[in-house]
Design a protein around this motif. Structure first.
Motif, PDB file in Angstrom:
ATOM      1  N   ARG A 102       0.857  -1.179   0.000  1.00  0.00           N
ATOM      2  CA  ARG A 102       0.000   0.000   0.000  1.00  0.00           C
ATOM      3  C   ARG A 102       0.895   1.231   0.000  1.00  0.00           C
ATOM      4  NH1 ARG A 102      -0.472   4.553   2.310  1.00  0.00           N
ATOM      5  NH2 ARG A 102      -2.452   5.343   2.936  1.00  0.00           N
ATOM      6  N   LEU A 103       0.522   2.244  -0.767  1.00  0.00           N
ATOM      7  CA  LEU A 103       1.336   3.459  -0.861  1.00  0.00           C
ATOM      8  C   LEU A 103       0.467   4.640  -1.249  1.00  0.00           C
ATOM      9  CD1 LEU A 103       1.910   4.263  -4.135  1.00  0.00           C
ATOM     10  CD2 LEU A 103       3.064   2.056  -3.977  1.00  0.00           C
ATOM     11  N   ASP A 104       1.037   5.815  -1.114  1.00  0.00           N
ATOM     12  CA  ASP A 104       0.376   7.005  -1.636  1.00  0.00           C
ATOM     13  C   ASP A 104       1.408   7.831  -2.386  1.00  0.00           C
ATOM     14  OD1 ASP A 104       1.476   9.150   0.273  1.00  0.00           O
ATOM     15  OD2 ASP A 104       0.479   7.811   1.699  1.00  0.00           O
ATOM     16  N   THR A 105       0.916   8.623  -3.333  1.00  0.00           N
ATOM     17  CA  THR A 105       1.779   9.480  -4.143  1.00  0.00           C
ATOM     18  C   THR A 105       0.975  10.705  -4.562  1.00  0.00           C
ATOM     19  OG1 THR A 105       3.317   9.510  -6.030  1.00  0.00           O
ATOM     20  CG2 THR A 105       1.238   8.361  -6.364  1.00  0.00           C
ATOM     21  N   PHE A 113       3.985   5.917 -12.791  1.00  0.00           N
ATOM     22  CA  PHE A 113       4.934   4.835 -12.503  1.00  0.00           C
ATOM     23  C   PHE A 113       4.229   3.702 -11.773  1.00  0.00           C
ATOM     24  CE2 PHE A 113       7.812   3.122  -9.176  1.00  0.00           C
ATOM     25  CZ  PHE A 113       8.672   2.395  -9.993  1.00  0.00           C
ATOM     26  N   TYR A 114       3.468   4.032 -10.731  1.00  0.00           N
ATOM     27  CA  TYR A 114       2.791   2.988  -9.949  1.00  0.00           C
ATOM     28  C   TYR A 114       1.708   2.302 -10.774  1.00  0.00           C
ATOM     29  CZ  TYR A 114       5.414   4.886  -6.078  1.00  0.00           C
ATOM     30  OH  TYR A 114       6.437   5.297  -5.268  1.00  0.00           O
ATOM     31  N   GLU A 115       1.026   3.052 -11.618  1.00  0.00           N
ATOM     32  CA  GLU A 115       0.024   2.432 -12.489  1.00  0.00           C
ATOM     33  C   GLU A 115       0.697   1.456 -13.455  1.00  0.00           C
ATOM     34  OE1 GLU A 115      -3.463   5.822 -12.509  1.00  0.00           O
ATOM     35  OE2 GLU A 115      -1.764   6.082 -13.884  1.00  0.00           O
ATOM     36  N   LYS A 116       1.842   1.840 -14.025  1.00  0.00           N
ATOM     37  CA  LYS A 116       2.583   0.931 -14.920  1.00  0.00           C
ATOM     38  C   LYS A 116       3.058  -0.315 -14.181  1.00  0.00           C
ATOM     39  CE  LYS A 116       4.433   4.517 -17.911  1.00  0.00           C
ATOM     40  NZ  LYS A 116       5.645   5.274 -18.267  1.00  0.00           N
ATOM     41  N   MET A 117       3.303  -0.189 -12.897  1.00  0.00           N
ATOM     42  CA  MET A 117       3.781  -1.317 -12.085  1.00  0.00           C
ATOM     43  C   MET A 117       2.620  -2.184 -11.583  1.00  0.00           C
ATOM     44  SD  MET A 117       7.110  -1.335 -12.050  1.00  0.00           S
ATOM     45  CE  MET A 117       7.522  -2.354 -10.633  1.00  0.00           C
ATOM     46  N   GLY A 118       1.405  -1.889 -12.032  1.00  0.00           N
ATOM     47  CA  GLY A 118       0.269  -2.746 -11.718  1.00  0.00           C
ATOM     48  C   GLY A 118      -0.490  -2.406 -10.458  1.00  0.00           C
ATOM     49  N   TYR A 119      -0.303  -1.201  -9.942  1.00  0.00           N
ATOM     50  CA  TYR A 119      -1.006  -0.790  -8.729  1.00  0.00           C
ATOM     51  C   TYR A 119      -2.397  -0.284  -9.062  1.00  0.00           C
ATOM     52  CZ  TYR A 119       2.977  -1.669  -5.840  1.00  0.00           C
ATOM     53  OH  TYR A 119       3.962  -2.322  -5.160  1.00  0.00           O
ATOM     54  N   THR A 120      -3.323  -0.509  -8.133  1.00  0.00           N
ATOM     55  CA  THR A 120      -4.713  -0.114  -8.293  1.00  0.00           C
ATOM     56  C   THR A 120      -5.007   1.108  -7.424  1.00  0.00           C
ATOM     57  OG1 THR A 120      -5.344  -2.415  -8.676  1.00  0.00           O
ATOM     58  CG2 THR A 120      -7.105  -0.894  -8.023  1.00  0.00           C
ATOM     59  N   LYS A 139      -1.400  -2.947  -4.256  1.00  0.00           N
ATOM     60  CA  LYS A 139      -1.193  -4.123  -5.098  1.00  0.00           C
ATOM     61  C   LYS A 139      -1.334  -5.311  -4.163  1.00  0.00           C
ATOM     62  CE  LYS A 139       1.832  -5.312  -8.833  1.00  0.00           C
ATOM     63  NZ  LYS A 139       3.214  -5.245  -9.368  1.00  0.00           N
ATOM     64  N   THR A 140      -2.259  -6.201  -4.510  1.00  0.00           N
ATOM     65  CA  THR A 140      -2.581  -7.318  -3.642  1.00  0.00           C
ATOM     66  C   THR A 140      -1.904  -8.589  -4.131  1.00  0.00           C
ATOM     67  OG1 THR A 140      -4.713  -6.286  -3.190  1.00  0.00           O
ATOM     68  CG2 THR A 140      -4.493  -8.603  -2.632  1.00  0.00           C
TER      69      THR A 140
END
Length: 148
Positions: A102-105, A113-120, A139-140
């Motif tokens: 879990r993260l925030d930006t 970047f996080y979307e490209k890395m598969g984060y929802t 990302k689960t």
């Protein structure tokens, strides 16, 4: 009865409130009773020779890895170092059978970047900081355990 509310930055009082809240939370949540450990810090660092050039700083809590900070020095960006740091954190979380990361930006940071890395994306907060938006991602890796 009169109550007094005052500002105070004494670390002793902060710890006391934290301990009281954690005890109350354990009373109300079976998962917390079964998993009473405090947050565990886990960082991943990138070096060029002996020079620190970036890192992922985070901690484990509630069965998740909370990525608090991800940074790469400007001269080293766009070389895959951020991807390697994030992947190291993900491997750690997966190997430990944590639910996920879990993260925030912020909008001026690394949303793409996080979307490209598969984060929802699971939430956003406007005007944090003022004039900008803070995005919350996850990302689960495993299914959360059901309530007892």
């Amino acid at each position: 009865m009169m109550f007094v509310i005052r500002p105070d930055n004494d670390a002793q009082y902060s710890r006391l409130i934290q301990n009281r809240l954690r005890a109350t939370n354990r009373e109300r949540c079976a998962w917390l009773r079964a998993n009473p450990s405090a947050a565990e810090t886990r960082n991943f660092l990138a070096f060029d020779g002996g020079q620190l050039i970036g890192g992922a700083v985070g901690f484990v809590r509630f069965g998740w890895y909370f990525l608090d900070l991800l940074y790469v020095d400007a001269a080293y960006r766009n070389r895959g170092i951020g991807r390697q740091l994030l992947t190291a954190a993900e491997h750690f979380a997966s190997d430990r059978q944590l639910v996920g990361v879990r993260l925030d930006t912020a909008d001026f940071q690394a949303r793409g970047f996080y979307e490209k890395m598969g984060y929802t994306l699971f939430g956003e907060l406007a005007d944090c900081p003022p004039g900008h938006t803070l995005y919350f991602f996850h990302k689960t890796f495993t299914q959360p355990k059901e309530k007892p």
